[in-house]
Design an enzyme around this catalytic site. Structure first.
Site, short mmCIF file in Angstrom:
data_model
loop_
_atom_site.label_atom_id
_atom_site.label_comp_id
_atom_site.label_asym_id
_atom_site.label_seq_id
_atom_site.Cartn_x
_atom_site.Cartn_y
_atom_site.Cartn_z
CG ASN A 197 -28.19 48.69 -43.65
OD1 ASN A 197 -27.56 49.14 -42.69
ND2 ASN A 197 -27.93 47.51 -44.18
CD GLU B 252 -22.46 40.53 -34.28
OE1 GLU B 252 -22.15 40.28 -35.45
OE2 GLU B 252 -23.62 40.81 -33.93
CG PHE C 221 -19.14 46.47 -48.27
CD1 PHE C 221 -19.23 46.36 -46.89
CD2 PHE C 221 -19.43 45.34 -49.04
CE1 PHE C 221 -19.61 45.18 -46.28
CE2 PHE C 221 -19.82 44.14 -48.44
CZ PHE C 221 -19.91 44.06 -47.05
CG HIS D 33 -25.32 44.74 -36.69
ND1 HIS D 33 -24.64 44.06 -37.68
CD2 HIS D 33 -25.23 43.96 -35.57
CE1 HIS D 33 -24.17 42.93 -37.17
NE2 HIS D 33 -24.50 42.84 -35.90
CE1 TYR E 182 -21.08 45.23 -39.57
CE2 TYR E 182 -20.33 47.32 -38.66
CZ TYR E 182 -21.36 46.47 -39.06
OH TYR E 182 -22.67 46.87 -38.92
CB THR F 176 -28.43 43.60 -46.50
OG1 THR F 176 -28.29 42.42 -45.72
CG2 THR F 176 -27.22 44.51 -46.30
NE ARG G 170 -30.08 39.27 -40.41
CZ ARG G 170 -29.01 39.82 -41.00
NH1 ARG G 170 -28.04 40.37 -40.26
NH2 ARG G 170 -28.90 39.84 -42.30
CE LYS H 102 -25.75 48.80 -39.68
NZ LYS H 102 -25.51 48.26 -41.05
NE ARG I 24 -30.77 46.48 -42.40
CZ ARG I 24 -29.96 45.42 -42.33
NH1 ARG I 24 -30.33 44.25 -42.84
NH2 ARG I 24 -28.78 45.54 -41.76
P1 IDP Z 1 -26.38 42.72 -42.69
O1 IDP Z 1 -26.18 44.03 -41.94
O2 IDP Z 1 -27.76 42.62 -43.27
O3 IDP Z 1 -26.00 41.50 -41.86
P2 IDP Z 1 -23.87 42.35 -44.12
O4 IDP Z 1 -23.74 41.63 -45.42
O5 IDP Z 1 -23.38 41.65 -42.89
O6 IDP Z 1 -25.41 42.78 -43.96
O7 IDP Z 1 -23.13 43.75 -44.29
C1 IDP Z 1 -22.83 44.55 -43.17
C2 IDP Z 1 -23.17 45.97 -43.50
O8 IDP Z 1 -22.27 46.44 -44.51
C3 IDP Z 1 -24.56 46.20 -44.11
O9 IDP Z 1 -25.57 46.26 -43.15
C4 IDP Z 1 -24.36 47.52 -44.83
O10 IDP Z 1 -24.38 48.63 -43.92
C5 IDP Z 1 -22.95 47.35 -45.37
N1 IDP Z 1 -22.92 46.77 -46.72
C6 IDP Z 1 -23.15 45.48 -47.08
N2 IDP Z 1 -23.00 45.26 -48.40
C7 IDP Z 1 -22.68 46.48 -48.91
C8 IDP Z 1 -22.38 46.95 -50.25
O11 IDP Z 1 -22.39 46.19 -51.24
N3 IDP Z 1 -22.09 48.27 -50.38
C9 IDP Z 1 -22.05 49.13 -49.33
N4 IDP Z 1 -22.30 48.74 -48.07
C10 IDP Z 1 -22.61 47.44 -47.85
MG MG Z 2 -24.15 40.92 -41.13
#
Ligand code: IDP
Ligand code: MG
Length: 140
Positions: free
Chosen positions: A114, A128, A59, A117, A51, A93, A87, A11, A104
């Site tokens: 973070n 994807e 968010f 992805h 996304y 996350t 993962r 990212k 992470r």
């Molecule tokens: P993941 O990347 O671990 O699969 P997801 O829940 O799919 O997590 O969320 C996608 C991305 O959205 C996260 O990696 C992060 O960059 C962002 N994100 C997720 N939850 C939040 C939040 O509560 N606040 C701000 N950004 C978030």
């Molecule tokens: Mg995800």
């Protein structure tokens, strides 16, 4: 277990800090092989499509702004159990919850920024990968 492919993204927070090579080294050390890779700057429409599953989340808008704020490195990773393995190497996350030694935990700035992805299921990996690469760009 079977050989799988998964979609990985380094990212903007990580490319900005010149961490691309360090992150790829972690993936390779875990037994994942980079079989496709490109560095791109997404348009808003690219990020929104990728996304789409999160479009109703509070968010979402911030996520789209972040993912289009700088270059990203998109990869297809191949290996035994690649989706779950990636993962695991990524970590949770939210870096606060991520296990020691994960990407992470070691590199993420916060919940949004973070660093990486990774696809979360075989169906999403397929979607994807198809969204980001032509078949001819993936060389295993
Ligand atoms: P993941 O990347 O671990 O699969 P997801 O829940 O799919 O997590 O969320 C996608 C991305 O959205 C996260 O990696 C992060 O960059 C962002 N994100 C997720 N939850 C939040 C939040 O509560 N606040 C701000 N950004 C978030
Ligand atoms: Mg995800």
């Amino acid at each position: 277990m079977a050989v799988e492919r998964t979609l990985s993204i380094i990212k903007p927070d990580a490319t900005e800090r010149n961490l691309t090579g360090l992150i790829i080294a972690r993936l390779e050390a875990a037994g994942l092989r980079v079989v496709a890779q490109k560095r791109v700057l997404w348009k808003k429409k690219d990020a929104r499509k990728f996304y789409d599953v999160h479009k109703d989340q509070p968010f979402f808008k911030d996520l789209i702004n972040f993912m289009t704020s700088g270059p990203i490195v998109i990869q297809v990773l191949e290996g035994e159990d690649a989706i779950a393995k990636n993962r695991a190497v990524m970590g949770a996350t939210n870096p606060v919850d991520a296990a020691p030694g994960t990407i992470r935990k070691d590199f993420a700035v916060n919940l949004q920024r973070n660093s990486v992805h990774g696809s979360d299921s075989p169906a999403n990996a397929k979607r994807e990968i198809a969204l980001c690469f032509k078949k001819s760009e993936i060389v295993g």
